[in-house]
Design a protein around this motif. Structure first.
Motif, PDB file in Angstrom:
ATOM      1  N   GLY A  29       0.787  -1.225   0.000  1.00 25.21           N
ATOM      2  CA  GLY A  29       0.000   0.000   0.000  1.00 25.21           C
ATOM      3  C   GLY A  29       0.818   1.273   0.000  1.00 25.21           C
ATOM      4  O   GLY A  29       0.263   2.366   0.066  1.00 25.21           O
ATOM      5  N   PHE A  31       3.230   4.226  -1.600  1.00 25.54           N
ATOM      6  CA  PHE A  31       3.452   4.933  -2.868  1.00 25.54           C
ATOM      7  C   PHE A  31       4.890   5.441  -2.843  1.00 25.54           C
ATOM      8  O   PHE A  31       5.228   6.349  -2.094  1.00 25.54           O
ATOM      9  CB  PHE A  31       2.477   6.099  -3.001  1.00 25.54           C
ATOM     10  N   TRP A 180      -5.912   6.279  -6.251  1.00 28.44           N
ATOM     11  CA  TRP A 180      -5.135   5.538  -5.257  1.00 28.44           C
ATOM     12  C   TRP A 180      -5.669   5.773  -3.849  1.00 28.44           C
ATOM     13  O   TRP A 180      -5.836   4.842  -3.059  1.00 28.44           O
ATOM     14  CB  TRP A 180      -3.666   5.952  -5.353  1.00 28.44           C
ATOM     15  N   THR A 181      -5.977   7.039  -3.540  1.00 31.50           N
ATOM     16  CA  THR A 181      -6.412   7.395  -2.182  1.00 31.50           C
ATOM     17  C   THR A 181      -7.790   6.856  -1.867  1.00 31.50           C
ATOM     18  O   THR A 181      -8.048   6.389  -0.755  1.00 31.50           O
ATOM     19  CB  THR A 181      -6.405   8.932  -2.017  1.00 31.50           C
ATOM     20  N   GLU A 182      -8.702   6.915  -2.848  1.00 25.87           N
ATOM     21  CA  GLU A 182     -10.098   6.572  -2.593  1.00 25.87           C
ATOM     22  C   GLU A 182     -10.388   5.079  -2.718  1.00 25.87           C
ATOM     23  O   GLU A 182     -11.506   4.643  -2.445  1.00 25.87           O
ATOM     24  CB  GLU A 182     -11.001   7.344  -3.569  1.00 25.87           C
ATOM     25  N   ALA A 183      -9.419   4.300  -3.154  1.00 27.69           N
ATOM     26  CA  ALA A 183      -9.644   2.863  -3.302  1.00 27.69           C
ATOM     27  C   ALA A 183      -9.918   2.228  -1.944  1.00 27.69           C
ATOM     28  O   ALA A 183      -9.409   2.660  -0.908  1.00 27.69           O
ATOM     29  CB  ALA A 183      -8.427   2.207  -3.944  1.00 27.69           C
ATOM     30  N   GLN A 185      -8.893  -0.561  -0.911  1.00 24.64           N
ATOM     31  CA  GLN A 185      -7.590  -0.998  -0.424  1.00 24.64           C
ATOM     32  C   GLN A 185      -6.525  -0.395  -1.332  1.00 24.64           C
ATOM     33  O   GLN A 185      -6.538  -0.616  -2.544  1.00 24.64           O
ATOM     34  CB  GLN A 185      -7.480  -2.522  -0.436  1.00 24.64           C
ATOM     35  N   ARG A 186      -5.637   0.379  -0.760  1.00 26.19           N
ATOM     36  CA  ARG A 186      -4.639   1.078  -1.565  1.00 26.19           C
ATOM     37  C   ARG A 186      -3.686   0.108  -2.237  1.00 26.19           C
ATOM     38  O   ARG A 186      -3.219  -0.845  -1.617  1.00 26.19           O
ATOM     39  CB  ARG A 186      -3.852   2.071  -0.699  1.00 26.19           C
ATOM     40  N   ARG A 187      -3.407   0.386  -3.527  1.00 22.86           N
ATOM     41  CA  ARG A 187      -2.441  -0.421  -4.255  1.00 22.86           C
ATOM     42  C   ARG A 187      -1.028  -0.025  -3.823  1.00 22.86           C
ATOM     43  O   ARG A 187      -0.788   1.079  -3.339  1.00 22.86           O
ATOM     44  CB  ARG A 187      -2.570  -0.184  -5.773  1.00 22.86           C
ATOM     45  N   THR A 188      -0.100  -0.926  -4.033  1.00 24.60           N
ATOM     46  CA  THR A 188       1.315  -0.624  -3.871  1.00 24.60           C
ATOM     47  C   THR A 188       1.789   0.001  -5.180  1.00 24.60           C
ATOM     48  O   THR A 188       1.631  -0.606  -6.245  1.00 24.60           O
ATOM     49  CB  THR A 188       2.110  -1.902  -3.569  1.00 24.60           C
ATOM     50  N   ASP A 204       4.748   8.659  -0.781  1.00 22.63           N
ATOM     51  CA  ASP A 204       5.007   8.525   0.656  1.00 22.63           C
ATOM     52  C   ASP A 204       6.501   8.564   0.933  1.00 22.63           C
ATOM     53  O   ASP A 204       6.933   9.005   1.996  1.00 22.63           O
ATOM     54  CB  ASP A 204       4.472   7.180   1.170  1.00 22.63           C
TER      55      ASP A 204
END
Length: 271
Positions: A29, A31, A180-183, A185-188, A204
């Motif tokens: 998760g 970025f 990415w933020t609103e998913a 589950q955040r993707r890597t 990040d």
């Protein structure tokens, strides 16, 4: 889990070393933006994570398992959009979804998913249009829609906005951050860029590759709060300090690569 690990990775092109003992871990998760001068191995690192290349030494792991080739668990977006020109935007996405969902899946349901993601990226009127009928920014939005529709837990992006004009680039940066933020589950995300400000806005953590070492030169956590806007960043002293620090590190590499004896050319006498 989707944690990525590059463990003591070496990679050569012919007689030239690109990566020499590179170590890097990217959490689930997270970025991460990859920065570095040209030739520092940014795109090579991404190709190794995508399974499009294999290291001569060392290990490249996803969730503890070696990456031995491309897979649906990793979605890739390149600078050149990578859409099939003979397929419509809708067909580009349904083709990718067919690999994930299986060919037995109801085609109307697959089309509905494709259109949902095209709508999400502002391409609701392009279902039946071909890539050649779209602007560069629209083609890149379609590529982003495709990779999110497939649902790969890891996203690998190689300078996806590098060829776009500044306004379109800013809009797509915002779009990617929103998705990415609103998913649920955040993707890597591993995001290769040459742009220091883009790296700080998006990531990040910023990982700087050394131009001559083939290794990680520095890793810096971006502690600026999310959501981030350009207006708030430009007023924040921490943003300016971090930007200047990263630019200084990049300039060190550029100067070292050019060599101490390199001079700016002077015009010939009488010109």
């Amino acid at each position: 889990m989707e944690k990525l690990v590059l463990d003591n990775v070496y990679f050569d092109y012919g007689t030239g070393s690109v990566l020499t003992g590179l170590d890097l871990t990217i959490g689930t998760g997270e970025f991460v933006a990859i920065l570095g001068a040209s030739g520092s191995g940014k795109s090579t690192l991404l190709r190794l994570l995508a399974g499009l290349a294999q290291p001569q030494r060392g290990r490249v792991l996803l969730d503890g398992k070696p990456i031995v080739g491309p897979g649906l668990d990793r979605g890739v977006v390149f600078q050149d959009y990578s859409l099939f020109p003979w397929l419509t935007t809708e067909q580009n996405i349904t083709l990718a979804l067919g690999q994930v969902l299986g060919q037995s899946k109801d085609i109307n349901e697959v089309r509905s998913i494709a259109r949902e993601y095209l709508d999400l990226v502002g391409l609701g009127g392009t279902y039946k249009k071909y890539p050649g009928e779209l602007s560069g920014g629209m083609r890149q939005r379609a590529a982003i829609a495709r990779v999110f529709a497939v649902g790969s837990p890891v996203l690998l992006l190689d300078e996806p906005f590098g060829a776009l004009d500044p306004i379109t680039r800013a809009r797509l940066q915002d779009l990617l951050l929103h998705l990415w933020t609103e998913a649920e589950q955040r993707r890597t995300v591993v995001f290769v860029t040459h742009d220091v400000e883009e790296a700080i806005l998006m990531a990040d953590r910023v990982v700087l590759l050394g131009a001559s070492s083939g290794r990680v030169k520095e890793q810096i956590s971006v502690l600026l709060p999310r959501p981030r806007s350009r207006e708030s960043l430009y007023r924040d002293e921490r943003f300016h300090n971090l930007r200047n620090y990263l630019i200084d590190l990049l300039n060190e590499d550029i100067i070292a690569s050019l060599g101490e004896g390199t001079w700016i050319m002077q015009p010939a006498e009488g010109i």
